[in-house]
Motif scaffolding. Structure first.
Motif, PDB file in Angstrom:
ATOM      1  N   LYS A 217       5.168  -2.800   0.919  1.00 20.55           N
ATOM      2  CA  LYS A 217       4.567  -3.534   1.159  1.00 20.55           C
ATOM      3  C   LYS A 217       4.273  -4.188   2.725  1.00 20.55           C
ATOM      4  O   LYS A 217       2.884  -3.883   3.150  1.00 20.55           O
ATOM      5  CB  LYS A 217       4.953  -4.810   0.362  1.00 20.55           C
ATOM      6  N   MET A 218       4.734  -3.220   3.223  1.00 22.93           N
ATOM      7  CA  MET A 218       3.973  -3.546   5.035  1.00 22.93           C
ATOM      8  C   MET A 218       3.781  -2.148   4.777  1.00 22.93           C
ATOM      9  O   MET A 218       2.445  -2.096   6.073  1.00 22.93           O
ATOM     10  CB  MET A 218       5.851  -3.235   6.071  1.00 22.93           C
ATOM     11  N   MET A 219       3.118  -1.130   4.689  1.00 24.46           N
ATOM     12  CA  MET A 219       2.928   0.156   5.003  1.00 24.46           C
ATOM     13  C   MET A 219       0.630  -0.172   4.244  1.00 24.46           C
ATOM     14  O   MET A 219       0.683  -0.003   5.474  1.00 24.46           O
ATOM     15  CB  MET A 219       2.796   0.666   3.755  1.00 24.46           C
ATOM     16  N   MET A 220       1.172  -1.376   3.765  1.00 24.50           N
ATOM     17  CA  MET A 220      -0.099  -2.045   3.339  1.00 24.50           C
ATOM     18  C   MET A 220      -0.185  -2.894   3.732  1.00 24.50           C
ATOM     19  O   MET A 220      -2.273  -2.850   4.335  1.00 24.50           O
ATOM     20  CB  MET A 220      -0.096  -2.043   1.554  1.00 24.50           C
ATOM     21  N   PHE A 221       0.428  -3.697   4.487  1.00 28.02           N
ATOM     22  CA  PHE A 221      -0.127  -4.704   4.992  1.00 28.02           C
ATOM     23  C   PHE A 221      -0.967  -4.321   6.546  1.00 28.02           C
ATOM     24  O   PHE A 221      -1.735  -5.063   7.144  1.00 28.02           O
ATOM     25  CB  PHE A 221       0.879  -5.448   5.852  1.00 28.02           C
ATOM     26  N   ARG A 222      -0.184  -2.994   7.128  1.00 25.07           N
ATOM     27  CA  ARG A 222      -0.568  -3.022   8.204  1.00 25.07           C
ATOM     28  C   ARG A 222      -2.204  -2.046   8.357  1.00 25.07           C
ATOM     29  O   ARG A 222      -2.729  -2.018   9.451  1.00 25.07           O
ATOM     30  CB  ARG A 222       0.167  -1.777   9.099  1.00 25.07           C
ATOM     31  N   SER A 223      -2.754  -1.964   7.150  1.00 26.73           N
ATOM     32  CA  SER A 223      -3.847  -1.454   6.754  1.00 26.73           C
ATOM     33  C   SER A 223      -4.660  -1.997   5.232  1.00 26.73           C
ATOM     34  O   SER A 223      -5.175  -1.467   4.478  1.00 26.73           O
ATOM     35  CB  SER A 223      -3.286   0.015   6.408  1.00 26.73           C
ATOM     36  N   HIS A 224      -5.363  -3.475   6.188  1.00 20.17           N
ATOM     37  CA  HIS A 224      -5.975  -3.757   4.762  1.00 20.17           C
ATOM     38  C   HIS A 224      -5.368  -4.433   3.457  1.00 20.17           C
ATOM     39  O   HIS A 224      -5.884  -4.896   2.677  1.00 20.17           O
ATOM     40  CB  HIS A 224      -7.294  -3.201   4.941  1.00 20.17           C
ATOM     41  N   GLY A 225      -4.148  -3.995   3.447  1.00 23.66           N
ATOM     42  CA  GLY A 225      -3.863  -4.055   2.120  1.00 23.66           C
ATOM     43  C   GLY A 225      -3.971  -2.820   0.944  1.00 23.66           C
ATOM     44  O   GLY A 225      -3.865  -2.912   0.387  1.00 23.66           O
ATOM     45  N   ASN A 231       1.609   6.095  -6.887  1.00 25.35           N
ATOM     46  CA  ASN A 231       2.627   5.741  -7.473  1.00 25.35           C
ATOM     47  C   ASN A 231       1.944   4.184  -7.230  1.00 25.35           C
ATOM     48  O   ASN A 231       2.859   2.991  -8.257  1.00 25.35           O
ATOM     49  CB  ASN A 231       3.899   5.222  -7.260  1.00 25.35           C
ATOM     50  N   ILE A 232       1.398   3.933  -6.741  1.00 27.56           N
ATOM     51  CA  ILE A 232       0.771   2.474  -6.388  1.00 27.56           C
ATOM     52  C   ILE A 232      -0.141   1.807  -7.208  1.00 27.56           C
ATOM     53  O   ILE A 232      -0.575   0.848  -7.591  1.00 27.56           O
ATOM     54  CB  ILE A 232       1.412   1.378  -5.611  1.00 27.56           C
ATOM     55  N   LEU A 233      -1.410   2.900  -7.513  1.00 23.75           N
ATOM     56  CA  LEU A 233      -2.825   2.607  -7.831  1.00 23.75           C
ATOM     57  C   LEU A 233      -2.826   2.115  -8.668  1.00 23.75           C
ATOM     58  O   LEU A 233      -2.057   2.926  -9.957  1.00 23.75           O
ATOM     59  CB  LEU A 233      -3.437   3.756  -7.363  1.00 23.75           C
ATOM     60  N   LEU A 234      -3.959   1.159  -9.096  1.00 28.95           N
ATOM     61  CA  LEU A 234      -3.533   0.814 -10.799  1.00 28.95           C
ATOM     62  C   LEU A 234      -4.496   1.726 -11.939  1.00 28.95           C
ATOM     63  O   LEU A 234      -4.785   1.792 -12.861  1.00 28.95           O
ATOM     64  CB  LEU A 234      -4.373  -0.752 -10.386  1.00 28.95           C
ATOM     65  N   ASP A 235      -5.645   2.682 -10.131  1.00 34.69           N
ATOM     66  CA  ASP A 235      -6.890   3.894 -11.452  1.00 34.69           C
ATOM     67  C   ASP A 235      -7.138   4.547 -10.293  1.00 34.69           C
ATOM     68  O   ASP A 235      -6.001   4.670  -9.647  1.00 34.69           O
ATOM     69  CB  ASP A 235      -8.081   2.875 -11.539  1.00 34.69           C
ATOM     70  N   ASN A 236      -7.163   5.365 -10.717  1.00 34.00           N
ATOM     71  CA  ASN A 236      -7.009   6.721  -9.958  1.00 34.00           C
ATOM     72  C   ASN A 236      -8.389   7.192 -10.342  1.00 34.00           C
ATOM     73  O   ASN A 236      -9.111   8.115 -10.927  1.00 34.00           O
ATOM     74  CB  ASN A 236      -5.917   8.258  -9.851  1.00 34.00           C
ATOM     75  N   GLN A 237      -9.593   7.245  -9.366  1.00 32.47           N
ATOM     76  CA  GLN A 237     -10.999   7.976  -9.860  1.00 32.47           C
ATOM     77  C   GLN A 237     -11.239   8.865  -9.306  1.00 32.47           C
ATOM     78  O   GLN A 237     -12.595   9.909  -9.018  1.00 32.47           O
ATOM     79  CB  GLN A 237     -11.987   6.662  -8.832  1.00 32.47           C
ATOM     80  N   GLU A 243      -6.853   1.908  -2.508  1.00 32.85           N
ATOM     81  CA  GLU A 243      -7.332   0.670  -3.293  1.00 32.85           C
ATOM     82  C   GLU A 243      -6.705  -0.229  -2.602  1.00 32.85           C
ATOM     83  O   GLU A 243      -5.503  -0.069  -1.799  1.00 32.85           O
ATOM     84  CB  GLU A 243      -6.451   0.503  -4.629  1.00 32.85           C
ATOM     85  N   GLN A 244      -7.816  -1.943  -2.072  1.00 40.15           N
ATOM     86  CA  GLN A 244      -7.180  -2.936  -1.485  1.00 40.15           C
ATOM     87  C   GLN A 244      -6.545  -4.208  -2.368  1.00 40.15           C
ATOM     88  O   GLN A 244      -7.610  -4.698  -3.502  1.00 40.15           O
ATOM     89  CB  GLN A 244      -8.059  -3.414  -0.726  1.00 40.15           C
ATOM     90  N   GLN A 245      -4.673  -3.844  -2.803  1.00 42.60           N
ATOM     91  CA  GLN A 245      -4.776  -4.608  -3.417  1.00 42.60           C
ATOM     92  C   GLN A 245      -4.278  -6.494  -2.950  1.00 42.60           C
ATOM     93  O   GLN A 245      -3.806  -6.838  -3.645  1.00 42.60           O
ATOM     94  CB  GLN A 245      -3.307  -4.719  -3.840  1.00 42.60           C
ATOM     95  N   PHE A 246      -4.328  -6.173  -2.155  1.00 41.49           N
ATOM     96  CA  PHE A 246      -4.272  -7.654  -1.214  1.00 41.49           C
ATOM     97  C   PHE A 246      -4.690  -7.584   0.366  1.00 41.49           C
ATOM     98  O   PHE A 246      -5.336  -6.339   0.876  1.00 41.49           O
ATOM     99  CB  PHE A 246      -2.371  -7.742  -1.426  1.00 41.49           C
ATOM    100  N   LEU A 247      -5.214  -8.825   0.745  1.00 33.87           N
ATOM    101  CA  LEU A 247      -5.355  -9.167   1.813  1.00 33.87           C
ATOM    102  C   LEU A 247      -4.277  -8.361   2.967  1.00 33.87           C
ATOM    103  O   LEU A 247      -3.630  -9.521   3.967  1.00 33.87           O
ATOM    104  CB  LEU A 247      -6.459 -10.395   2.044  1.00 33.87           C
ATOM    105  N   GLY A 248      -4.673  -7.655   3.792  1.00 31.70           N
ATOM    106  CA  GLY A 248      -4.043  -7.161   4.658  1.00 31.70           C
ATOM    107  C   GLY A 248      -4.512  -7.682   6.099  1.00 31.70           C
ATOM    108  O   GLY A 248      -5.902  -7.693   5.971  1.00 31.70           O
TER     109      GLY A 248
END
Ligand code: PLP
Length: 398
Positions: A217-225, A231-237, A243-248
């Motif tokens: 969660k912290m790795m995403m927080f520091r970079s816009h979410g 392993n975390i992506l909901l999709d892979n295009q 993907e931005q998954q929350f407001l970081g």
């Protein structure tokens, strides 16, 4: 001693040049590593960020470390990643920098101040349970001046009420609790690398943890979410996809500053040894100065001594803390005060916190003076501080 002797009354100051209360120590190796990184392919996020994180994690004995732009961002990230949300109450001591408490507010939480222990100036463990309610979510344990809180005792309470334990160890990189480095004893531990701190990256901070979930969660927080982790992506295009998954936020520590951090970390033992030597000399010099209370260290602690705070026994002095502070400054000794109880700040008063809330903290604040302490102090600097304190105290003695 005649009145003229004090520099504030027109006498000769103890020293000609101003001695700061704290400062960085930068050597040629530090400079060389920063220069090398400047000439590399990466200025922002590159391999040195990860190297610095691994070195810090290794040093404190934690599984993970996430570096950020400053200690305040580290605290914000820790609160976010441990799920502090709107209306959650978080307990902490008011004798800290405002950042410890502001981080709670950033997440919509409510800081709940618990008074300090009169001896250690850390949170009073006996007063924690009285402040716990159904809304309490976490405790932020601030390791004041570098002395670790009694984390096992706090953890016991946290476990009983199912609370998260965040340690604000901005002062305490290199300090130990029961023989273990600070950084591995709480759910998450936050450090600062501001220039007066145990090591510096100019601005900078880091959070250590053993929890993989909090780490991700912290790795995403520091970079816009944002994540690119498959392993975390909901999709892979495709390979471009993220993907931005929350407001970081963007609070990353650059490679250039990580280079400085790596070099500084190599020097931490030398820094802390010198800090301990200086503290030893201060303690010895003030041992029989009855108007001054020197810092007390619990037997579970081996402090790295970020700051050295004395308390004045004002009953035995003809002057207030302010007069003594001003007199020491006039002697060219860069004394400081750590800290104004956070809730006395106008912003917090407007939130409804009242004077008188934590009486030990307020009494401590009225009496505290921080003396200069940093590794590059010379023996002459140390004796100047000692002589100035003795001179000023002798003048104002009742
Ligand atoms: C106890 C404490 N917490 C948090 C911080 C915030 O760190 P920074 O200045 O790196 O944002 C500081 C430093 O000033 C501090 O002393």
């Amino acid at each position: 001693m005649s009145e003229k002797n004090l520099a504030i009354n027109g006498g000769e100051p103890i020293r000609d040049t101003y001695l700061q209360y704290g400062r960085q120590s930068i050597n040629e190796t530090d400079v060389a590593l920063v220069l090398e990184s400047l000439q590399s392919d990466y200025l922002t996020t590159g391999p040195l960020v990860n190297e610095f994180e691994n070195k810090i994690a290794n040093y404190v004995g934690a599984k993970y470390a996430v570096a950020v732009s400053n200690g305040t961002a580290a605290l914000h990230m820790a609160c976010f990643a441990t799920d502090i949300k709107e209306g959650d109450e978080v307990l902490l001591s008011p004798i800290t920098f405002v950042a410890s408490s502001n981080a709670i507010l950033y997440c919509g939480g409510i800081p709940v101040f618990v008074d300090i222990n009169k001896d250690t100036y850390n949170i009073d463990i006996d007063k924690i349970e009285q402040k716990i309610t159904k809304k309490t979510k976490a405790i932020i344990a601030v390791d004041f001046a570098g002395q670790s809180c009694d984390i096992d005792s706090i953890k016991k309470i946290a476990d009983k009420y199912n609370l998260i334990l965040i340690e604000d160890a901005a002062h305490a990189l290199g300090s130990e609790y029961k023989g273990k480095k600070v950084g591995v004893n709480s759910d998450v531990t936050c450090f600062s690398f501001h220039p007066v701190k145990p090591i510096t990256t100019a601005e900078g901070g880091i959070v250590t943890t053993n929890s993989e979930e909090i780490y991700k969660k912290m790795m995403m927080f520091r970079s816009h979410g944002i994540t690119r982790d498959s392993n975390i992506l909901l999709d892979n295009q495709g390979d471009w996809y993220y993907e931005q998954q929350f407001l970081g936020y963007n609070c990353r520590l650059p490679d250039i500053q990580s280079a400085l951090g790596i070099s500084q970390l190599n020097r931490i033992d030398e820094f802390i040894d010198r800090r301990r030597q200086i503290v030893g000399q201060y303690n010895k010099a003030f041992d029989n100065l009855d108007e001054v209370i020197t810092p007390f260290e619990m037997n579970f602690s081996n402090s790295g001594w970020h700051i050295y705070v004395i308390q004045l026994k004002l009953e035995q002095l003809k002057a207030s803390r302010k007069e003594i502070f001003n007199a020491l400054r006039a002697e060219n000794i860069g004394v400081n005060v750590h800290y104004i109880p956070v809730y006395l700040q106008p912003y917090y008063q407007n939130l409804g916190y009242k004077k008188g809330l934590c009486q030990n903290a307020e009494k401590f604040y009225e009496r505290a003076i921080t003396l200069p302490l940093f590794p590059a102090m010379t023996d002459k600097d140390i004796s100047d501080v000692i002589n100035a304190v003795k001179k000023v105290v002798a003048y104002y003695r009742k």
